[in-house]
Motif scaffolding. Structure first.
Motif: not given
Length: 659
Positions: A63, A147, A440
């Motif tokens: 990330l 997410s 993500l």
């Protein structure tokens, strides 16, 4: 000398291990009799080189490449920061990455076994890596839970964060003062408190998402690398497909080129700023995943003649190119978002100006030369030039593209506020939103697999009981991670995520890498380590690595450690809190109890190093005669994984005799 007895044996070679077996048959025969049929099967290996690359790249590319690197690049000189980043990666990042790859591949152990083999007094380094990995896994999986929450909310049209909610006939004030995306993030997703002192209740939606995230990780790690690598075929490749799709779509948007131009505009004067060097070095350090033990764990499953030197350059290059690709995507989309905001700002201001002009409150000489009757056709540069001359006298606001680009582009603010706002402006916004948060999720999963392997592999290699019950260990670790992770699902949980992200890993990991570099280059000996690599690979790496490890890397890490420590001591640590009354962020200082928690996290993470040293010294005193014979002869413990490729068979085909 404290470590005078440690330099007894080189790293294990196939011939030396075979010779040891022949010369000491009674020791190994006795060991076999004690283990009996309960001894775990041979250590697993990768089925192919591509699986290994997917694992290493999946762990290092995370990330941070999407939301940390673009922010640092923009804030610290654009193109100039890129050059600085590449320089530090070449002289610090890649040599240390190569060191960890070679150590893991040569000794065939996780981080605990590697440093214990070099010296039993260094065993604590491996345990510290495991503790830091556990800290990171705790909060990193919470980001996966966020997410998942956004991914679930993306299958709606319109998206729930496109417009402010209305209670009765009145727009919610908190949303009106901020923005729909900020309101959804802070109030709907987190239901956040105003400070870390206000605990609040648990967020049931995030609790469920966290349980789902840990379940996915557990299923992916259920059978070690044999099961996780199957998931990585998707989780490591899919983000690149999404990034390329976003880049193509982003370049077609109005304002994309302006965003990229702001991003890459070089500001060479930043090279004189020590703070920029510290941030660049920290980003290199964390981008490659140094000190976690995951690099060592993954490379320990390689055949001994694998070219880990080439791997170090290849993985580092892929990591860097991924960061650049993500940065292009981020600033193309943010450029589009900023352009829309600037256009709206110009339209609003010119409408006010037009009303003032009609009421004769504005002198003719103050009026702009461009056509105010068509505000959408006015260029941002023309408006800014006019505003600098006359705008402030007319109670108007500046509409600055660069200022809009800087809004909410760091960390979670980029992913869950700025980027979601930009996607809500795109046609087919639910599709792009689902694609982004699925990306993500996959980025986080591949990193989580590596982080968990940095915990499970060293413990399984060190303790035979755990090696025989690695599936149970995996399940138990995930259950414990979920239970402790509930701390982050409270209404104040986001502040704890920030605390862990900023402090629980930074100092301990830097200290771990300092110990690693010092142990290999000075205690074990850089020349001897290069000798071992030459035996392992069949050729000798350049002597420049000796000087990089002994001086450049070590001094750079000590400098980074010193700069980070001094900064923490001079400036009281702060965090960004959400004020629901003003609908805006504010920087608050951590309270005293939170600073105590910070200190405890750092101390607890580093405690295994001195404990391991003291324990080894006490054993040396109690067993001086037998201890000398044990140093440098660490007995390799197998894992309980069903071999994907039996290492002995693979090495036999390559002309090696397996240890």
């Amino acid at each position: 000398m404290l470590f005078s007895q440690m330099e007894k044996q080189p790293l294990p070679t196939d011939e030396s291990v075979a010779g040891a077996v022949e010369s000491e048959p009674s020791v190994y025969a006795g060991e076999e009799r004690r283990q009996g049929s309960s001894e775990p099967p041979a250590r697993a290996g990768w089925n192919s080189k591509i699986e290994y690359f997917l694992a290493q790249v999946g762990f290092s590319v995370g990330l941070g490449n999407v939301w940390r690197f673009p922010y640092l690049c923009h804030q610290n000189g654009g193109g100039a920061f890129l050059l600085l980043y590449v320089l530090l990666m070449l002289i610090v990042g890649i040599p240390l990455f190569f060191l960890e790859l070679a150590a893991g591949q040569a000794i065939r152990q996780g981080s605990i076994g590697v440093w214990k083999y070099i010296s039993p007094r260094l065993e604590g380094i491996g345990y510290s890596s495991c503790v830091v990995c556990f800290f990171v896994a705790l909060y990193y999986n919470v980001i996966l839970a966020w997410s998942l929450f956004y991914l679930g909310n993306s299958f709606q049209h319109p998206l729930p964060w496109e417009q402010c909610p209305v209670q009765g006939n009145i727009t919610v004030k908190e949303c009106e003062k901020s923005s729909p995306t900020s309101y959804f993030w802070f109030r709907k997703a987190l239901d956040i408190t105003d400070s870390i002192d206000e605990v609040g209740s648990f967020n049931p939606y995030i609790v469920c998402c966290l349980l789902a995230a840990w379940t996915i990780v557990c299923l992916g790690m259920f059978k070690g690398i044999k099961s996780s690598v199957k998931v990585m075929y998707f989780s490591s490749v899919f983000p690149y497909v999404v990034l390329i799709c976003f880049l193509i779509r982003g370049l077609l948007l109005d304002g994309a080129l302006e965003g990229i131009a702001y991003m890459f505009y070089p500001k060479l004067e930043i090279w004189a700023n020590v703070q920029v060097w510290r941030q660049a070095a920290t980003q290199v350090f964390f981008a490659l995943g140094l000190g976690f033990g995951s690099i060592i764990a993954y490379s320990s499953y390689n055949p001994r003649n694998n070219n880990c030197h080439r791997d170090a350059f290849t993985v580092s290059l892929i990591n860097f190119l991924t960061s650049v690709l993500a940065t292009l995507v981020v600033f193309a989309v943010l450029g589009f978002r900023a352009k829309n905001k600037v256009v709206s700002c110009i339209v609003s201001n010119l409408q006010v100006l037009s009303e003032q002009h009609l009421s004769s409150r504005v002198e003719g000489g103050l009026m702009p030369a461009f056509n105010i009757s068509d505000p959408t056709s006015v260029a941002a540069e023309d408006y800014s030039a006019w505003f600098k001359l006359h705008g402030r006298h007319l109670n108007l606001t500046d509409c600055n593209l660069e200022k809009e680009m800087q809004t909410g582009v760091e960390g979670t603010g980029l992913a869950f506020i700025a980027f979601t706002e930009a996607m809500s402006l795109l046609p087919g916004s639910p599709f792009w939103s689902a694609l982004f948060f699925l990306m993500l999720l996959n980025l986080g999963l591949s990193t989580m697999f590596g982080t968990m392997e940095g915990i499970l592999a060293p413990l399984s290699d060190r303790f035979k009981t755990l090696a025989r019950n690695k599936t149970k260990l995996t399940i138990f670790s995930c259950i414990v991670g979920f239970l402790i992770g509930l701390l982050f699902t409270q209404r104040c949980g986001n502040y704890f995520v920030t605390m862990f992200d900023d402090y629980s890993a930074t100092l301990p990991l830097i200290i771990v890498v300092v110990f690693e570099t010092f142990s290999v280059s000075w205690l074990y000996g850089a020349d001897r380590f290069l000798d071992d690599i030459e035996v392992m690979l069949g050729w000798r790496p350049s002597v420049i690595y000796k000087y990089l490890w002994k001086y450049v890397c070590l001094l750079a890490m000590l400098g980074l450690l010193g700069a980070t420590t001094i900064r923490m001591l001079i400036e009281r640590p702060t965090y960004t809190a959400w004020n629901h009354e003003t609908g805006s962020d504010e920087h608050l200082q951590y309270p005293g109890w939170a600073l105590a928690v910070l200190a405890s996290l750092i101390i607890f993470a580093m405690l295994p190093v001195p404990v391991g040293l003291i324990r080894s010294l006490l054993l040396d005193r109690s067993k001086p005669a037998s201890r000398d014979g044990e140093i440098g002869q660490y007995s390799i413990v197998n894992t309980d994984e069903t071999p994907m490729t039996d290492m002995s068979e693979q090495e036999h085909r390559n002309g090696f005799t397996a240890p």
